[in-house]
Design an enzyme around this catalytic site. Structure first.
Site, mmCIF file in Angstrom:
data_model
loop_
_atom_site.group_PDB
_atom_site.id
_atom_site.type_symbol
_atom_site.label_atom_id
_atom_site.label_comp_id
_atom_site.label_asym_id
_atom_site.label_seq_id
_atom_site.Cartn_x
_atom_site.Cartn_y
_atom_site.Cartn_z
ATOM 1 N N HIS B 129 0.876 -1.169 0.000
ATOM 2 C CA HIS B 129 0.000 0.000 0.000
ATOM 3 C C HIS B 129 0.920 1.228 0.000
ATOM 4 O O HIS B 129 2.022 1.173 0.537
ATOM 5 C CB HIS B 129 -0.846 -0.036 1.272
ATOM 6 C CG HIS B 129 -1.938 0.977 1.346
ATOM 7 N ND1 HIS B 129 -1.706 2.293 1.644
ATOM 8 C CD2 HIS B 129 -3.278 0.876 1.170
ATOM 9 C CE1 HIS B 129 -2.858 2.945 1.644
ATOM 10 N NE2 HIS B 129 -3.829 2.106 1.360
ATOM 11 N N ASP B 206 2.861 -4.477 8.049
ATOM 12 C CA ASP B 206 1.632 -3.700 7.906
ATOM 13 C C ASP B 206 0.471 -4.701 7.973
ATOM 14 O O ASP B 206 0.232 -5.455 7.032
ATOM 15 C CB ASP B 206 1.673 -2.959 6.558
ATOM 16 C CG ASP B 206 0.330 -2.385 6.147
ATOM 17 O OD1 ASP B 206 -0.648 -2.516 6.918
ATOM 18 O OD2 ASP B 206 0.248 -1.812 5.043
ATOM 19 N N GLN B 209 -4.802 -5.314 6.760
ATOM 20 C CA GLN B 209 -5.811 -6.204 6.166
ATOM 21 C C GLN B 209 -5.724 -7.617 6.742
ATOM 22 O O GLN B 209 -6.324 -8.549 6.190
ATOM 23 C CB GLN B 209 -5.630 -6.266 4.641
ATOM 24 C CG GLN B 209 -5.717 -4.933 3.944
ATOM 25 C CD GLN B 209 -7.131 -4.371 3.919
ATOM 26 O OE1 GLN B 209 -8.111 -5.086 4.115
ATOM 27 N NE2 GLN B 209 -7.250 -3.079 3.684
ATOM 28 N N LYS B 232 -10.571 -0.728 10.354
ATOM 29 C CA LYS B 232 -10.644 -1.883 9.454
ATOM 30 C C LYS B 232 -10.896 -3.166 10.242
ATOM 31 O O LYS B 232 -11.019 -4.242 9.671
ATOM 32 C CB LYS B 232 -9.355 -1.999 8.641
ATOM 33 C CG LYS B 232 -9.182 -0.856 7.634
ATOM 34 C CD LYS B 232 -8.018 -1.139 6.721
ATOM 35 C CE LYS B 232 -7.509 0.101 6.022
ATOM 36 N NZ LYS B 232 -8.369 0.596 4.964
ATOM 37 N N CYS B 370 -4.706 2.475 -3.826
ATOM 38 C CA CYS B 370 -3.446 2.945 -3.201
ATOM 39 C C CYS B 370 -2.307 1.946 -3.358
ATOM 40 O O CYS B 370 -1.442 1.824 -2.471
ATOM 41 C CB CYS B 370 -3.642 3.278 -1.723
ATOM 42 S SG CYS B 370 -4.822 4.569 -1.443
#
Lengths: 142, 412
Positions: B129, B206, B209, B232, B370
């Site tokens: 991202h 990261d 998700q 999220k 993104c």
């Protein structure tokens, strides 16, 4: 024809559509037939900035009137481009700059011109107006 | 707090916990397939936030009064919940931020200041991202360092052999996405960390998700930093987490100065407070943090295994249905992936598909999501992304397929 007369003509044409999907089908049809922008104008500089849907803008000033060459990668946006070119191309800068684009409301597709949408239509209209203002002031200074 | 334990996974019951799902868009029942952008909030999170504002609000860590003490206790209890959720060793390894972007920027600044020198290298991947690319680019520019990129294969999986080749004595950090937001690929983060650690290189993950779809154990993965966003993971917006191993957080300088993060301030010199406060300058988003705690309680109540199993069913069903649709091209076919369907339909632009899906009540995202470098790999500008959550159903996938067929007819 004046900008107002052309807008009235478009409003009348769209009155024949019963529902929203039929209007979008018409836009698809219009968009499919839009002539692609001359490849020499399909440049990074001519892209409308800040839009997720790539849209190229070029205008030419001739005999006191502005003529457009606009293109997009979205068929729906192209459909709107056809309508915008029809309204504005061949008009005088001051008329374009001062025009009230009421046909978008009248045909019931205003949401597509919202600054909150990821498309380029809001910025495209903005560009058409600022471009007209540029030619108007250039003309006045000559 | 209400008990949200659901012993058997029942999607109808679960949907009732999410009031926003029960509405019509343009007269059609809402099908919310934009969970990669943000997830909806269960009633328990909504109630928690409302109660905090109406009954408990007071600034944390400062007061001597009852409400402030109460709020501080709830805020620190939220930190403990995040610690448990991630299985971090210490609660002071949990820093509250405004989201993943802030977490990564914090590390890029603080780690960069402490350890990065001219000509050093940071490794990211082709599927990152932008928020796991740009902060490192800024840091590299500041320090004269360089960014190296792990390539992916056609299925959207990292090429680990290429990753190994990128590592050298100049490599100072690896920053990698756990689950790709555009493709759904679940990266083998434990293996990636092990390879880096063999070379004494720390790893940031990261987890934006990942955290809402599967169990994440930072001690088992052994990562040095892990970042995620509350919104999220069914929590509120404006709250996020940076997990960092104590050692790094102690050594790194703070990236923001202000109230709450200091020990002693003099014009000549200031000393900083201990962890985690050293990295939490100013009034923190305590209501967001407590709301996030409620969301994590809700997820553990349902059970991450139950969520993962159900979402796998959605993934398998959706993959079969969508691949059977003529003219649809799916992007991302990793062996291990979450329930994200990234696709293009015939030669119709993703914006046009997304716009018509919206008219049919289906919320998706279109464009580059993104991850522009990723789409350059596939030589397209982006996709339509349907990102599913455990409140979505097989019937909704059927409806998506029917809607896509309708769109194909319109563009014929």
């Amino acid at each position: 024809m004046t900008i107002q007369e052309i807008q009235e003509e478009i409003i009348n044409e769209f009155k024949t559509f019963d529902n929203e999907m039929d209007k979008y089908n018409e836009l698809i049809k219009l968009g499919t037939d839009l002539s692609p922008i001359d490849s020499k104008y399909k440049t990074e500089d001519n892209l409308i900035k800040g839009c997720q849907v790539k849209t190229w803008f070029h205008s030419a000033f001739k005999d006191g009137k502005i003529f457009y060459d606009i293109d997009s990668i979205s068929i729906i946006i192209k459909g709107f481009i056809v309508l915008l070119i029809r309204v504005f191309s061949g008009q005088k800068p001051e008329d374009i700059k001062n025009a009230d684009l009421y046909f978008i409301d009248e045909i019931g597709l205003r949401e597509n011109f919202s600054p909150l949408r990821a498309n380029s239509l809001f910025k495209l209209v903005d560009r058409i107006k600022s471009d007209a203002a540029f030619y108007e002031s250039k003309q006045n200074n000559e | 707090m209400p008990d949200n334990k659901i012993s058997t996974f029942d999607v109808t019951k679960i949907r009732n916990n999410f009031p926003v799902l029960n509405q019509k868009i343009y007269g059609k029942p809402l099908i919310y397939f934009d969970n990669g952008a943000t997830t909806q909030k269960p009633q328990v999170v909504i109630d928690t936030m409302s109660k905090l504002h109406s009954e408990h609000n007071s600034n944390v860590h400062r007061g001597v009064h009852y409400l402030s003490e109460q709020m501080t206790e709830m805020y620190e209890s939220a930190r403990k919940k995040v610690q448990d959720y991630l299985n971090a060793q210490y609660s002071h390894e949990i820093i509250f931020t405004s989201g993943v972007t802030a977490s990564i920027n914090a590390v890029a600044y603080s780690f960069g200041e402490a350890y990065i020198k001219e000509n050093d290298e940071v490794i990211v991947s082709e599927m990152e991202h932008h928020s796991n690319i740009v902060p490192w680019q800024l840091m590299c520019k500041r320090k004269g360092a360089h960014l190296k990129v792990i390539p992916i294969n056609a299925q959207g999986e990292l090429l680990l052999d290429e990753y190994k080749k990128l590592i050298n004595s100049k490599t100072k950090l690896v920053a990698i996405v756990h689950v790709s937001n555009s493709l759904g690929t679940i990266n083998p983060v434990k293996e990636i960390v092990a390879i880096a650690h063999k070379n004494n290189i720390p790893v940031l993950i990261d987890g934006a998700q990942a955290i809402q779809h599967q169990k994440v154990d930072v001690q088992d993965i052994d990562c040095d930093f892990y970042a995620f966003s509350g919104h999220k993971a069914y929590g509120p917006t404006g709250i996020g987490v940076l997990y960092g191993k104590e050692r790094w957080l102690n050594e790194m300088p703070p990236y923001q100065g202000g109230g709450d993060m200091i020990d002693r301030v003099r014009f000549e010199h200031t000393t900083y407070d201990d962890l985690p406060f050293k990295f939490e300058a100013g009034t923190p988003n305590y209501i967001g943090a407590i709301g996030l705690g409620a969301a994590l309680d809700y997820l553990t109540g349902i059970g991450l295994d139950n969520i993962q199993n159900y979402e796998k069913k959605l993934l398998d069903y959706g993959t079969d249905k969508l691949t059977a649709l003529n003219g649809l091209k799916l992007y991302g076919a990793a062996g291990n992936k979450t329930c994200i369907f990234s696709f293009l339909l015939n030669n119709i632009h993703s914006y046009d598909v997304g716009m018509f899906l919206d008219k049919m009540g289906i919320a998706v995202r279109t464009g580059h999501h993104c991850t522009q470098p990723l789409w350059e790999h596939y030589k397209v500008e982006g996709s339509v992304r349907a990102s599913l959550a455990f409140y979505n159903t097989l019937e909704e996938i059927d409806y998506l397929c029917e809607a896509l067929k309708e769109i194909q007819k319109m563009f014929k």
